[in-house]
Design an enzyme around this catalytic site. Structure first.
Site, PDB file in Angstrom:
ATOM      1  N   ASP A 120      38.802  46.995  39.827  1.00 34.95           N
ATOM      2  CA  ASP A 120      38.375  46.554  41.153  1.00 34.95           C
ATOM      3  C   ASP A 120      39.438  46.894  42.192  1.00 34.95           C
ATOM      4  O   ASP A 120      40.625  46.992  41.860  1.00 34.95           O
ATOM      5  CB  ASP A 120      38.188  45.029  41.182  1.00 34.95           C
ATOM      6  CG  ASP A 120      37.109  44.569  40.221  1.00 34.95           C
ATOM      7  OD1 ASP A 120      36.199  45.364  39.940  1.00 34.95           O
ATOM      8  OD2 ASP A 120      37.208  43.421  39.755  1.00 34.95           O
TER       9      ASP A 120
HETATM   10  N1  URA Z   1      37.725  42.615  35.109  1.00 29.14           N
HETATM   11  C1  URA Z   1      37.659  42.329  36.421  1.00 29.14           C
HETATM   12  O1  URA Z   1      37.171  41.287  36.823  1.00 29.14           O
HETATM   13  N2  URA Z   1      38.129  43.260  37.279  1.00 29.14           N
HETATM   14  C2  URA Z   1      38.699  44.408  36.892  1.00 29.14           C
HETATM   15  O2  URA Z   1      39.132  45.190  37.737  1.00 29.14           O
HETATM   16  C3  URA Z   1      38.768  44.677  35.525  1.00 29.14           C
HETATM   17  C4  URA Z   1      38.263  43.763  34.649  1.00 29.14           C
END
Ligand code: URA
Length: 240
Positions: free
Chosen positions: A107
């Site tokens: 993310d």
């Molecule tokens: N889980 C999440 O919530 N975000 C990420 O970027 C990777 C795994």
């Protein structure tokens, strides 16, 4: 795009068609055309924009496979371009003369380890659910987590139409206001770790990926790259 130049015989050999010596024979015998014209110049410099043919068949040189670990900072999109012009990981690999792309995603608000490569096959292998590639994160969450809630998290929780598989999770630090949990999952649902903590009543304040397979992020600084070698690749593939 960076254009690389190769000697004609190396260019032909790198396609896997033949050895460099055999390529020299083809050139000497007039079997090789560059941009439609027969050439007998072994050392002619060829770029990827030139059209090379041996006995009428086009030559497609094999591109060297490259693998890098990147420590993605928060605020960078895991994509090579963004329709809203936000910063992307492309900026962080712009000095590497190859068409790299990220393996999987993190993310925008997650930091840590992401693999950048031009190897589509490896990328697919790592992402394929059957290989169950482990990914380990450090999650800073609000408040104190009970053993019971930690057990619920580890056994699997409903994150909205999907129940997560059993996973590993342990508390690495606990204060009155926040806890740090090391969590290892092998699935890759969108915002999975955040949703897992939401499911047990917590909010993730910070999230960082610290390993993929058995390959650790180590001391790589944020925004920096490290070229991976054979040993790293074996660690990355972990149990595959
Ligand atoms: N889980 C999440 O919530 N975000 C990420 O970027 C990777 C795994």
């Amino acid at each position: 795009m960076v254009i690389e130049n190769f000697r004609l015989n190396k260019y032909i050999a790198s396609s896997g068609l033949c050895s460099r010596r055999k390529a020299d024979d083809f050139i000497k015998n007039g079997n090789v055309k560059v941009n439609g014209v027969v050439t007998k110049d072994f050392s002619l410099q060829i770029s990827t924009l030139d059209k090379v043919e041996v006995n009428g068949k086009p030559i497609i040189p094999e591109v060297e496979k490259l693998y890098y670990a990147l420590n993605k900072p928060v605020g960078f999109i895991t994509s090579m371009d963004d329709q809203f012009d936000r910063p992307t990981v492309a900026e962080l690999v712009k000095n590497i003369p190859a068409r790299l792309f990220p393996v999987g995603r993190l993310d925008n608000d997650t930091s840590g380890l992401i693999i950048m490569t031009n190897d589509g096959e490896l990328s697919q292998q790592l992402a394929h659910p059957k290989h169950k590639t482990n990914k380990t994160y450090l999650a800073v969450i609000n408040g104190v987590i009970s053993d019971k809630k930690l057990r619920t998290l580890k056994n699997g929780v409903d994150i909205g139409g999907f129940v997560t598989s059993p996973c590993e999770a342990e508390i690495t630090k606990q204060t009155k206001t926040y806890s740090i949990i090391k969590i290892t999952i092998h699935e890759g649902k969108n915002r999975q770790v955040r949703k897992m903590f939401t499911a047990i009543g917590f909010k993730v304040l910070e999230l960082k990926r610290i390993s993929i397979g058995n390959l650790p992020l180590g001391r790589l600084k944020e925004g920096h790259l490290r070229k991976l070698d054979k040993t790293d690749l074996e660690l990355l593939k972990g149990n595959m």
